[in-house]
Design a protein around this motif. Sequence first.
Motif, PDB file in Angstrom:
ATOM      1  N   SER A  20       0.823  -1.210   0.000  1.00 39.15           N
ATOM      2  CA  SER A  20       0.000   0.000   0.000  1.00 39.15           C
ATOM      3  C   SER A  20       0.848   1.246   0.000  1.00 39.15           C
ATOM      4  O   SER A  20       0.573   2.198  -0.731  1.00 39.15           O
ATOM      5  CB  SER A  20      -0.912   0.008   1.212  1.00 39.15           C
ATOM      6  OG  SER A  20      -1.774  -1.076   1.180  1.00 39.15           O
ATOM      7  N   TRP A 173      -4.946  -8.167  -3.765  1.00 35.32           N
ATOM      8  CA  TRP A 173      -4.701  -7.045  -2.851  1.00 35.32           C
ATOM      9  C   TRP A 173      -4.194  -5.844  -3.639  1.00 35.32           C
ATOM     10  O   TRP A 173      -4.557  -4.703  -3.369  1.00 35.32           O
ATOM     11  CB  TRP A 173      -3.688  -7.468  -1.795  1.00 35.32           C
ATOM     12  CG  TRP A 173      -3.264  -6.394  -0.870  1.00 35.32           C
ATOM     13  CD1 TRP A 173      -2.039  -5.829  -0.784  1.00 35.32           C
ATOM     14  CD2 TRP A 173      -4.055  -5.756   0.119  1.00 35.32           C
ATOM     15  NE1 TRP A 173      -2.010  -4.879   0.192  1.00 35.32           N
ATOM     16  CE2 TRP A 173      -3.244  -4.818   0.769  1.00 35.32           C
ATOM     17  CE3 TRP A 173      -5.382  -5.887   0.528  1.00 35.32           C
ATOM     18  CZ2 TRP A 173      -3.698  -4.010   1.794  1.00 35.32           C
ATOM     19  CZ3 TRP A 173      -5.830  -5.078   1.558  1.00 35.32           C
ATOM     20  CH2 TRP A 173      -5.001  -4.149   2.173  1.00 35.32           C
ATOM     21  N   LEU A 176      -7.194  -4.341  -5.372  1.00 33.32           N
ATOM     22  CA  LEU A 176      -8.042  -3.662  -4.395  1.00 33.32           C
ATOM     23  C   LEU A 176      -7.452  -2.304  -4.044  1.00 33.32           C
ATOM     24  O   LEU A 176      -8.159  -1.293  -4.003  1.00 33.32           O
ATOM     25  CB  LEU A 176      -8.165  -4.539  -3.153  1.00 33.32           C
ATOM     26  CG  LEU A 176      -9.208  -4.116  -2.134  1.00 33.32           C
ATOM     27  CD1 LEU A 176     -10.570  -4.172  -2.750  1.00 33.32           C
ATOM     28  CD2 LEU A 176      -9.148  -5.022  -0.928  1.00 33.32           C
ATOM     29  N   ASN A 177      -6.127  -2.314  -3.836  1.00 30.59           N
ATOM     30  CA  ASN A 177      -5.466  -1.047  -3.566  1.00 30.59           C
ATOM     31  C   ASN A 177      -5.607  -0.070  -4.713  1.00 30.59           C
ATOM     32  O   ASN A 177      -5.854   1.115  -4.524  1.00 30.59           O
ATOM     33  CB  ASN A 177      -3.972  -1.286  -3.330  1.00 30.59           C
ATOM     34  CG  ASN A 177      -3.675  -1.356  -1.876  1.00 30.59           C
ATOM     35  OD1 ASN A 177      -4.016  -0.448  -1.138  1.00 30.59           O
ATOM     36  ND2 ASN A 177      -3.068  -2.436  -1.456  1.00 30.59           N
ATOM     37  N   PHE A 179      -7.895   0.340  -6.937  1.00 31.37           N
ATOM     38  CA  PHE A 179      -9.174   1.027  -7.035  1.00 31.37           C
ATOM     39  C   PHE A 179      -9.498   1.818  -5.792  1.00 31.37           C
ATOM     40  O   PHE A 179     -10.105   2.878  -5.864  1.00 31.37           O
ATOM     41  CB  PHE A 179     -10.281   0.013  -7.317  1.00 31.37           C
ATOM     42  CG  PHE A 179     -10.184  -0.587  -8.670  1.00 31.37           C
ATOM     43  CD1 PHE A 179     -10.082  -1.953  -8.825  1.00 31.37           C
ATOM     44  CD2 PHE A 179     -10.174   0.208  -9.781  1.00 31.37           C
ATOM     45  CE1 PHE A 179      -9.983  -2.507 -10.082  1.00 31.37           C
ATOM     46  CE2 PHE A 179     -10.075  -0.334 -11.040  1.00 31.37           C
ATOM     47  CZ  PHE A 179      -9.982  -1.698 -11.188  1.00 31.37           C
ATOM     48  N   GLY A 180      -9.097   1.300  -4.662  1.00 25.68           N
ATOM     49  CA  GLY A 180      -9.499   1.975  -3.444  1.00 25.68           C
ATOM     50  C   GLY A 180      -8.717   3.237  -3.190  1.00 25.68           C
ATOM     51  O   GLY A 180      -9.224   4.172  -2.574  1.00 25.68           O
ATOM     52  N   LEU A 181      -7.476   3.290  -3.685  1.00 26.73           N
ATOM     53  CA  LEU A 181      -6.684   4.475  -3.391  1.00 26.73           C
ATOM     54  C   LEU A 181      -7.035   5.642  -4.287  1.00 26.73           C
ATOM     55  O   LEU A 181      -6.538   6.745  -4.074  1.00 26.73           O
ATOM     56  CB  LEU A 181      -5.193   4.154  -3.533  1.00 26.73           C
ATOM     57  CG  LEU A 181      -4.665   3.299  -2.401  1.00 26.73           C
ATOM     58  CD1 LEU A 181      -3.229   2.935  -2.642  1.00 26.73           C
ATOM     59  CD2 LEU A 181      -4.793   4.033  -1.090  1.00 26.73           C
ATOM     60  N   GLY A 183      -9.858   7.160  -4.440  1.00 23.40           N
ATOM     61  CA  GLY A 183     -10.564   8.122  -3.612  1.00 23.40           C
ATOM     62  C   GLY A 183      -9.604   8.873  -2.715  1.00 23.40           C
ATOM     63  O   GLY A 183      -9.683  10.088  -2.564  1.00 23.40           O
ATOM     64  N   LEU A 184      -8.649   8.119  -2.151  1.00 26.25           N
ATOM     65  CA  LEU A 184      -7.690   8.759  -1.265  1.00 26.25           C
ATOM     66  C   LEU A 184      -6.875   9.795  -2.018  1.00 26.25           C
ATOM     67  O   LEU A 184      -6.620  10.893  -1.525  1.00 26.25           O
ATOM     68  CB  LEU A 184      -6.764   7.698  -0.671  1.00 26.25           C
ATOM     69  CG  LEU A 184      -5.839   8.233   0.415  1.00 26.25           C
ATOM     70  CD1 LEU A 184      -6.651   8.612   1.604  1.00 26.25           C
ATOM     71  CD2 LEU A 184      -4.816   7.189   0.778  1.00 26.25           C
TER      72      LEU A 184
ATOM     73  N   THR B  38     -16.245  10.690   0.004  1.00 28.43           N
ATOM     74  CA  THR B  38     -15.037   9.865  -0.025  1.00 28.43           C
ATOM     75  C   THR B  38     -14.439   9.758   1.365  1.00 28.43           C
ATOM     76  O   THR B  38     -14.086   8.666   1.827  1.00 28.43           O
ATOM     77  CB  THR B  38     -14.007  10.494  -0.967  1.00 28.43           C
ATOM     78  OG1 THR B  38     -14.634  10.833  -2.183  1.00 28.43           O
ATOM     79  CG2 THR B  38     -12.879   9.551  -1.222  1.00 28.43           C
ATOM     80  N   SER B 102     -13.261   2.398  -1.994  1.00 33.54           N
ATOM     81  CA  SER B 102     -12.386   2.860  -0.924  1.00 33.54           C
ATOM     82  C   SER B 102     -12.814   2.261   0.407  1.00 33.54           C
ATOM     83  O   SER B 102     -11.978   1.892   1.236  1.00 33.54           O
ATOM     84  CB  SER B 102     -12.424   4.387  -0.836  1.00 33.54           C
ATOM     85  OG  SER B 102     -12.091   4.951  -2.061  1.00 33.54           O
ATOM     86  N   LEU B 105     -11.538  -1.248   0.674  1.00 30.41           N
ATOM     87  CA  LEU B 105     -10.107  -1.293   0.927  1.00 30.41           C
ATOM     88  C   LEU B 105      -9.791  -1.005   2.381  1.00 30.41           C
ATOM     89  O   LEU B 105      -9.068  -1.752   3.053  1.00 30.41           O
ATOM     90  CB  LEU B 105      -9.394  -0.270   0.028  1.00 30.41           C
ATOM     91  CG  LEU B 105      -7.905  -0.138   0.318  1.00 30.41           C
ATOM     92  CD1 LEU B 105      -7.196  -1.407  -0.042  1.00 30.41           C
ATOM     93  CD2 LEU B 105      -7.308   1.021  -0.416  1.00 30.41           C
TER      94      LEU B 105
END
Lengths: 247, 114
Positions: A20, A173, A176-177, A179-181, A183-184, B38, B102, B105
């Motif tokens: 990550s 993993w 997943l990271n 796509f999920g990051l 937003g971050l 978000t 997100s 995750l």
Amino acid sequence: MAEDLVLDTAIRDWVLIPLSVVMVLIGILRYFVSKLMRSSNQVPDPKMVKEGQVIIRARNLRAAANYIPAKSFRARRVYFSNEENGLLYVPKGQAQNAQAQMFSDPNMAMDMMKKNLSMIIPQTLTFAWVNFFFSGFVAAKIPFPLTQRFRSMLQNGIDLSTVDVSYVSSRSWYFLNLFGLRGLFSLILGEENATDDTQRMMQMSGFGFDPTKSLGAEKDSLDIFQHEWALPKFEQRAEAVLKKLVS
Amino acid sequence: MANLGAPGKTDSDITDELPTFNVENMQNNAKIIYYSRTFMSIIGGVIAGILGFTGLTGFILYFLVMAITSVGLAAKAGFSVHSYFDGWNRIILDGFLGGLLSFVLFWTYPYDVS
């Protein structure tokens, strides 16, 4: 056979977190690199800018058309879509030319290619790294159950077929990271510089045809538009409001 | 949360039968909604992971967090939604599923770590 695997802390320390962290750092790096590269050759083509502005004007006309009297709307519309010298009218021959020119123009092509590469290369490299180092063991447990069909997708390096589908490999993993990051990134990097690769790629592929086709599209939608005079009783309403103010 | 109030007013003036919108302000408000969602989905994910929710419970928590976000946004807009947004749909449904990835995750993270 629902055994309850407990993940080794070593896995947690040396796989999940570094992956990550690396992805976040690469994202930030990519953002800065793209910012640097973009500022070097930023000479906007005057013709393209002019076309863009014309489109914006036409769009404004369509949006606010109900607030001007019918005659002036029609006058403006003719100005835009007139056959000979209307702004939105592009003869067929010229339309094709602009498209071809866009792709053969060396600067533009190089620019697009650079942008595409700077998106794809870090992803590919990271993916290869993940595959090389982190394959063949259970990396994480996702908190919700999935059907058996996802097994081949999520458990790619693991060869046991009795393990619950919730235990995934590090490749999943990684995804997943990925796509999920997104937003971050949009939060910490501000605005939409959220390294949204898929969106960016779609935009890039449609970019070459954008100016010429959209002119035609604007012209058509302007032609179709039905003018509805929205302020017919305006004088009465103004009188009512003024009366209320005065009394 | 960012300042919804100052640049937010989108309406024009007396013409209350014809809503006119100031595009820049609407875009700004939409961006604020996006950021809020978000952020809340990340926080919600971490909470779900720490509490050890699995499966359906976690998704219920996600929808709960989204609902709380909607209520919070509506409250910030003083419940007069029409002067800041297109309508109720915008504030409730926009970006609803965008934070899902997100959330997952950041839900998986503490679930594995603890």
